[in-house]
Scaffold this active site. Structure first.
Site, PDB file in Angstrom:
ATOM      1  N   GLU A 175       0.832  -1.219   0.000  1.00 36.25           N
ATOM      2  CA  GLU A 175       0.000   0.000   0.000  1.00 36.25           C
ATOM      3  C   GLU A 175       0.857   1.256   0.000  1.00 36.25           C
ATOM      4  O   GLU A 175       0.652   2.175   0.803  1.00 36.25           O
ATOM      5  CB  GLU A 175      -0.948  -0.011   1.198  1.00 36.25           C
ATOM      6  CG  GLU A 175      -1.975  -1.126   1.115  1.00 36.25           C
ATOM      7  CD  GLU A 175      -3.095  -1.011   2.148  1.00 36.25           C
ATOM      8  OE1 GLU A 175      -2.915  -0.347   3.178  1.00 36.25           O
ATOM      9  OE2 GLU A 175      -4.183  -1.583   1.905  1.00 36.25           O
ATOM     10  N   GLU A 373      -5.784  -8.201  -1.011  1.00 37.68           N
ATOM     11  CA  GLU A 373      -6.474  -7.969   0.273  1.00 37.68           C
ATOM     12  C   GLU A 373      -7.902  -7.553  -0.030  1.00 37.68           C
ATOM     13  O   GLU A 373      -8.147  -6.766  -0.948  1.00 37.68           O
ATOM     14  CB  GLU A 373      -5.823  -6.841   1.092  1.00 37.68           C
ATOM     15  CG  GLU A 373      -4.514  -7.189   1.730  1.00 37.68           C
ATOM     16  CD  GLU A 373      -3.936  -6.054   2.583  1.00 37.68           C
ATOM     17  OE1 GLU A 373      -4.722  -5.265   3.152  1.00 37.68           O
ATOM     18  OE2 GLU A 373      -2.706  -5.970   2.656  1.00 37.68           O
TER      19      GLU A 373
HETATM   20  P1  P53 Z   1      -7.097  -2.798   9.659  1.00 44.72           P
HETATM   21  C1  P53 Z   1      -6.238   1.972   4.739  1.00 44.72           C
HETATM   22  C2  P53 Z   1      -7.074   1.659   3.702  1.00 44.72           C
HETATM   23  C3  P53 Z   1      -7.137   0.375   3.228  1.00 44.72           C
HETATM   24  C4  P53 Z   1      -6.330  -0.607   3.796  1.00 44.72           C
HETATM   25  O1  P53 Z   1      -6.822  -2.763   8.084  1.00 44.72           O
HETATM   26  C5  P53 Z   1      -5.459  -0.303   4.817  1.00 44.72           C
HETATM   27  C6  P53 Z   1      -5.412   0.986   5.295  1.00 44.72           C
HETATM   28  C7  P53 Z   1      -4.502   1.362   6.390  1.00 44.72           C
HETATM   29  O2  P53 Z   1      -5.250   1.515   7.575  1.00 44.72           O
HETATM   30  O3  P53 Z   1      -4.569  -1.204   5.352  1.00 44.72           O
HETATM   31  C8  P53 Z   1      -4.527  -2.564   4.936  1.00 44.72           C
HETATM   32  O4  P53 Z   1      -6.229  -3.848  10.216  1.00 44.72           O
HETATM   33  C9  P53 Z   1      -3.174  -3.137   5.313  1.00 44.72           C
HETATM   34  C10 P53 Z   1      -3.226  -4.223   6.361  1.00 44.72           C
HETATM   35  C11 P53 Z   1      -4.374  -3.970   7.304  1.00 44.72           C
HETATM   36  C12 P53 Z   1      -5.656  -4.084   6.494  1.00 44.72           C
HETATM   37  O5  P53 Z   1      -5.674  -3.148   5.443  1.00 44.72           O
HETATM   38  O6  P53 Z   1      -6.736  -1.457  10.106  1.00 44.72           O
HETATM   39  O7  P53 Z   1      -2.448  -3.572   4.210  1.00 44.72           O
HETATM   40  O8  P53 Z   1      -1.975  -4.286   6.998  1.00 44.72           O
HETATM   41  O9  P53 Z   1      -4.417  -4.804   8.398  1.00 44.72           O
HETATM   42  C13 P53 Z   1      -6.909  -3.911   7.322  1.00 44.72           C
HETATM   43  O10 P53 Z   1      -8.537  -3.111   9.796  1.00 44.72           O
END
Ligand code: P53
Length: 475
Positions: A175, A373
């Site tokens: 990201e 993801e």
């Molecule tokens: P958590 C922002 C927007 C989309 C994905 O996030 C993001 C973020 C950063 O906050 O992060 C990704 O655990 C990231 C992972 C993370 C996952 O999304 O805050 O690549 O490390 O855990 C989910 O709910």
């Protein structure tokens, strides 16, 4: 036309969010080891080293470091074809500056990848997933310094050489574009190890650090191709498409300008050059960015083979009257979208946005895509018999898989695979909670760190197994 036969179904995690064992076998301190616990309302803090009295959830994670065999066996039971994780830089080079890598760190990932391969699971590996040696932040101010390029490339080359016969799919920076949100300190620190000074121009610093990372990515890919011509090298973009709040031409242009600023990273990764709009922005704002002629050659040489991206939600934006230059400030400009639902953490749930994103990437880059993801962070309830009825998670994933299939069958998108986030519950990146769960597998650990760490299968575990078995036909 359905999904290809060799479609890479799997799941995704990141080293610092599940491994734990933060100071074991020679591992150095990473920037995520100094991130405290937060919650839905409070951001995590980054402390200056590990302080007494603070809670650091990543220190223990879900103890994957010691339990990976059991966990991979569960992934295999679901039928995973691939498993996306990252390599903790600090297990390999504890401070980033050693001349020789740490053999026990390298050995851990050898064992992990061997276990995956025994089950026919392809490792999909991110080199830097929101973490870097804390020592490099102290000494160089993170990616502010050009010196980081060589240190990262050294780390990347060590990994490419060591895992050449084990890893076919690589991504450089997770990201990378989240740091475009320069008024959100959390995302900038995790991307680049930068804490801003009170008197500096954050935006300019962000463009400089991002440039060094883009060059480091390209150099690593260029070297990686020489080391393993059969491997495939990708970037990793956080895709949140930005819609205009209305059809007023001003909102439409505002959304377009915001997209340029949030996604120019993908342009550089895919085209090997900066888009004109970013160069024009630097000129208008009189930003002096250190970009050498050699850098520009490197960017051309190190273009990616595929685009990996995360997709959780869409954004919406309205132009503010005073914003005459259509400058996007992600921390302040977004508005909520009345047409979509919201998760318990305020993320706008929008499955059509995934099909939109797949089309957008394909139109712009004509490259294979990999959804690395996707998922819903939610509270889970464990019943007395140990079952977990997570129909909300199944519904979210089903809706998104349906849209992903339409993008392939109706829109001709070239899609390599799909790895939902947090296939096993882990520490939330943004809040540091355990309670924001994504997994098919439940982990008995609470926000305060207590729990048995026992693994339990949720309803979604059995559901996803069937999805994979039928190559996405049975949803
Ligand atoms: P958590 C922002 C927007 C989309 C994905 O996030 C993001 C973020 C950063 O906050 O992060 C990704 O655990 C990231 C992972 C993370 C996952 O999304 O805050 O690549 O490390 O855990 C989910 O709910």
């Amino acid at each position: 036309m359905s999904l290809r036969e060799d479609f890479l179904w799997g799941g995704a995690v990141a080293a610092h969010q599940l491994e734990g064992a933060y100071d074991v076998d020679g591992k150095g301190l990473s920037i995520m080891d100094v991130a405290t616990a937060g919650d839905a309302q409070h951001h995590r803090l980054f402390t200056d080293g590990v302080l007494k009295g603070e809670i650091y959830p990543n220190h223990t994670g879900i103890d994957f470091y010691h339990r990976y065999k059991e966990d991979i066996r569960l992934f295999a039971e679901m039928g995973f074809k691939c498993f996306r994780t990252s390599i903790a830089w600090t297990r390999i080079y504890p401070t980033g500056e050693e001349n020789e890598p740490n053999e026990s760190g390298l050995q851990f990932y050898d064992n992990l990848f061997d276990t995956c391969l025994e089950y026919g699971i392809e490792p999909v590996i991110t080199l830097s997933h929101f973490e870097m040696p804390f020592a490099l932040v102290k000494k160089y101010g993170g990616w502010r310094d050009r010196k980081l390029i060589d240190l990262f490339v050294k780390f990347a080359v060590t990994c490419f050489k060591r895992y050449r016969y084990k890893v076919k799919y690589w991504m450089t920076f997770n990201e990378i574009n989240n740091q475009a949100n320069y008024n959100n300190i959390g995302s900038v620190y995790s991307n680049s190890g930068i804490l801003y000074n009170s008197d500096e121009c954050r935006e300019q610093t962000m463009y400089q650090a991002s440039h060094y990372e883009l060059v480091a990515s390209a150099l690593a890919i260029d070297q990686g191709r020489k080391i393993d011509p059969d491997a495939r090298f990708g970037c990793m973009i956080a895709m949140c498409p930005i819609y205009p709040a209305t059809c007023s031409p001003e909102d439409v242009l505002m959304a377009h300008k915001a997209m340029q600023k949030r996604y120019y990273y993908a342009d550089v990764h895919a085209w090997g050059e900066y888009p004109a709009n970013i160069l024009a922005l630097w000129k208008r704002k009189q930003y002096e960015i250190d970009v050498t002629k050699e850098d520009l050659d490197v960017l051309k040489r190190g273009v990616v083979d595929y685009i990996g991206f995360s997709y959780y939600m869409s954004f919406a934006i309205a132009k503010k009257e005073r914003n005459i230059n259509y400058d996007y400030d992600e921390a302040h400009d977004l508005v909520s979208n009345p047409f979509v639902a919201m998760s318990d953490w305020g993320w706008q749930v929008d499955s059509i946005g995934l099909r939109y994103s797949l089309n957008w990437f394909t139109d712009r880059y004509r490259l294979p895509l990999f959804i690395v993801e996707n998922g819903l962070g939610a509270y889970d309830q464990v019943e007395e018999d140990g079952s977990i009825h997570d129909s909300y998670r199944i519904n979210y994933l089903r809706d998104h898989i349906q849209q992903m299939k339409l993008a392939v069958s109706e829109d001709g998108v070239d899609l390599m695979g799909y790895t939902p986030w947090g296939c096993i519950d882990l520490v939330s990146f943004s809040t540091g909670e355990m309670d924001k769960r994504y997994g098919f597998i439940y982990v008995d650990k609470k926000n305060d760190g207590t729990g048995t760490l026992q693994r339990l299968k949720k309803d979604s575990f059995y559901w996803y197994k069937k999805v994979i078995e039928s190559n996405g036909e049975i949803l």
